[in-house]
Design an enzyme around this catalytic site. Sequence first.
Site, PDB file in Angstrom:
ATOM      1  N   GLU A  51      22.248  39.693  32.027  1.00 37.90           N
ATOM      2  CA  GLU A  51      21.938  39.989  33.761  1.00 37.90           C
ATOM      3  C   GLU A  51      20.491  40.146  33.924  1.00 37.90           C
ATOM      4  O   GLU A  51      20.130  39.625  34.890  1.00 37.90           O
ATOM      5  CB  GLU A  51      22.786  40.977  33.992  1.00 37.90           C
ATOM      6  CG  GLU A  51      24.404  40.912  33.885  1.00 37.90           C
ATOM      7  CD  GLU A  51      25.041  41.135  32.696  1.00 37.90           C
ATOM      8  OE1 GLU A  51      26.150  41.152  32.647  1.00 37.90           O
ATOM      9  OE2 GLU A  51      24.269  41.650  31.781  1.00 37.90           O
ATOM     10  N   PHE A 113      37.941  51.247  35.199  1.00 42.89           N
ATOM     11  CA  PHE A 113      37.148  50.409  34.208  1.00 42.89           C
ATOM     12  C   PHE A 113      35.903  49.209  34.693  1.00 42.89           C
ATOM     13  O   PHE A 113      36.298  48.820  35.314  1.00 42.89           O
ATOM     14  CB  PHE A 113      38.056  49.534  33.251  1.00 42.89           C
ATOM     15  CG  PHE A 113      37.522  48.796  32.351  1.00 42.89           C
ATOM     16  CD1 PHE A 113      36.856  49.309  31.221  1.00 42.89           C
ATOM     17  CD2 PHE A 113      37.495  47.345  32.479  1.00 42.89           C
ATOM     18  CE1 PHE A 113      36.329  48.678  30.262  1.00 42.89           C
ATOM     19  CE2 PHE A 113      36.829  46.470  31.407  1.00 42.89           C
ATOM     20  CZ  PHE A 113      36.423  47.036  30.155  1.00 42.89           C
ATOM     21  N   GLN A 114      34.727  49.682  34.304  1.00 43.59           N
ATOM     22  CA  GLN A 114      33.551  48.693  34.550  1.00 43.59           C
ATOM     23  C   GLN A 114      33.280  49.111  36.126  1.00 43.59           C
ATOM     24  O   GLN A 114      32.775  48.318  36.788  1.00 43.59           O
ATOM     25  CB  GLN A 114      33.876  47.374  34.198  1.00 43.59           C
ATOM     26  CG  GLN A 114      33.716  47.018  32.900  1.00 43.59           C
ATOM     27  CD  GLN A 114      33.573  45.711  32.556  1.00 43.59           C
ATOM     28  OE1 GLN A 114      33.871  44.761  33.293  1.00 43.59           O
ATOM     29  NE2 GLN A 114      32.624  45.221  31.329  1.00 43.59           N
ATOM     30  N   LYS A 163      37.360  42.984  43.784  1.00 43.30           N
ATOM     31  CA  LYS A 163      38.037  41.934  43.274  1.00 43.30           C
ATOM     32  C   LYS A 163      39.427  41.405  44.101  1.00 43.30           C
ATOM     33  O   LYS A 163      39.581  40.249  44.391  1.00 43.30           O
ATOM     34  CB  LYS A 163      38.797  42.276  41.902  1.00 43.30           C
ATOM     35  CG  LYS A 163      39.409  41.053  41.110  1.00 43.30           C
ATOM     36  CD  LYS A 163      39.524  41.363  39.697  1.00 43.30           C
ATOM     37  CE  LYS A 163      40.050  40.189  38.965  1.00 43.30           C
ATOM     38  NZ  LYS A 163      40.198  40.255  37.121  1.00 43.30           N
ATOM     39  N   MET A 481      -1.988  46.315  25.488  1.00 46.32           N
ATOM     40  CA  MET A 481      -2.570  46.868  26.804  1.00 46.32           C
ATOM     41  C   MET A 481      -2.680  48.219  26.482  1.00 46.32           C
ATOM     42  O   MET A 481      -3.555  49.509  26.796  1.00 46.32           O
ATOM     43  CB  MET A 481      -2.147  46.661  28.023  1.00 46.32           C
ATOM     44  CG  MET A 481      -2.807  47.082  29.128  1.00 46.32           C
ATOM     45  SD  MET A 481      -4.361  46.596  29.449  1.00 46.32           S
ATOM     46  CE  MET A 481      -4.066  44.852  30.070  1.00 46.32           C
TER      47      MET A 481
END
Length: 583
Positions: A51, A113-114, A163, A481
């Site tokens: 993502e 969940f999630q 959802k 760097m």
Amino acid sequence: MTQMSGAKMVVQALRDQGVEVVFGYPGGAVLPIYDEIFQQNEIKHILVRHEQGAVHMAEGYARSTGKPGVVLVTSGPGATNAVTGLTDALLDSIPLVVLSGQVPTFLIGTDGFQEADTVGITRACTKHNWLVKDTAKLAETIHNGFHVATSGRPGPVLIDIPKDVQFATADYVEPTASKPRHYAPTVKGDPAMIERMVEMIETAERPVFYTGGGVINSGPRASELLRELSEATGFPVTSTLMGLGAYPASGKLWLGMLGMHGTYEANLVMHGCDAMFNIGARFDDRITGRVADFSPGSKKVHIDIEASSINKIIRVDVPILGDVANVLEDVLALWKQRGSRVNRKAVAKWWGQIRDWQAIRCLDYKPSQKTIKPQYALERLEALTRGRDRYITTEVGQHQMWAAQYLHFDQPNRWMTSGGLGTMGYGLPASIGVQVAHPEALVINVAGEASWLMNMQEMGTAMQFRAPVKQFILNNERLGMVRQWQDLLHGQRYSHSWSESLPDFVKLAEAFGCKGIRCDNPADLDDAIMEMLAYDGPVIFDCLVEKHENCFPMIPSGKPHNEMLLGEAETQGVIGAKGAALV
């Protein structure tokens, strides 16, 4: 009005907003939306591998087109993986609309969940975010999201969609029936402040146009007006990292980039000017150096679309709140009406001083016939791609600064880099986003091996969607760097700045199914670059460069503009405004 499900509303709203591409990754909380995407052909979906990669791809798409990038992720870890990209887009003013799935409304707060508090987590890294609990408000919220993301100072927004809201039905609200609330940025500058800016243009003896990403974000007209104003006045022009291309690098007034790794002449002009015209920049700390010593003898104008950016770091004499294109149009009109006057004698003398500073040739370096210097690699890349329809992205580190110094941009929206956040792993996915937007163009990601590895999985996306992006890796087997700062500021104690156990990048390319090229000899470099450019598909180019090269010029942290470290090819030590070593 038309009744439809929340999931169908999402796709219809995107279609009505003119969206052509969505970057995303499916999961349980967004499956109803993915089902609607499956049943249409107008919007293309790019399946990413992570993502964070999706958000960086959308950033590349947005930065190279001027259109908002759109991302679709699932709940919980899908949304939290997007946070780095959201923060990157917020700091660099990139317009994004991120749609995240959420657990059903009746499970919110139960540690389902999630489940994650996505709105709470992303509040600090978005311009605005919403949790939509009512399907009847979903379409209007999406339309408002696009308005907020693209109006004023652009930036990312997030819309969290449970959802059950995606399954429920309601009347769809058309964009024309949607009323943007509360957010109406000022776009026209105050006439009194514009008059004061014109007076400064007329009387300035040592002027400079200090330009930033706001010129590019304002649109092509802003860049055209900047070029017209600078050519008409004869004033020198410099730019931040994010503003490269707003004024052409081939222009006779161009000083190069300013700031920590900017050119000697740009930094000394900023330090010694008597009139500074800040156009669409934000006085970032990489630019100002030590604030107390920043351009001590100048009067300052600041044009910015965001009120909070004005007088936040540097107090200015003439604040102008408004859109860059609108303000420059009014400035030019008034200046011409008053006779197009400038103090040409004083400005000519100022250019004499600037020519002396340019004679230092701060970007010179010691060439080598045995190893590829990173500067040489980018000089050859510039020479062999000049004149082509070319877009450049970068990762973050030394290679990023060398790319800004040695690659040249004559147009806006051709340079995509992570400026404010400095996000390692940005360049590869961003290059794919650019290539999706410009399928026939040459897109090159200039990378360091360590930064590139952070999102290397997106080569799978490039292969799946036939995006022929060229990954030009300056491989010094170091966190370059970090090693440079340890070399110069930490007694050469190289704590964990080696990239050990690196993969064989040619074999890695073969594993992804793309082309791999390795080059370690300066004599072979041109042929290898031409091979990369000729290949019709993604390429991973492993360019083995000098391991201990430092990136100069450099203003040490906390130092003013007139105390710069220069490379060995010019003078050892710190160089001051008169060109004398200050060691």
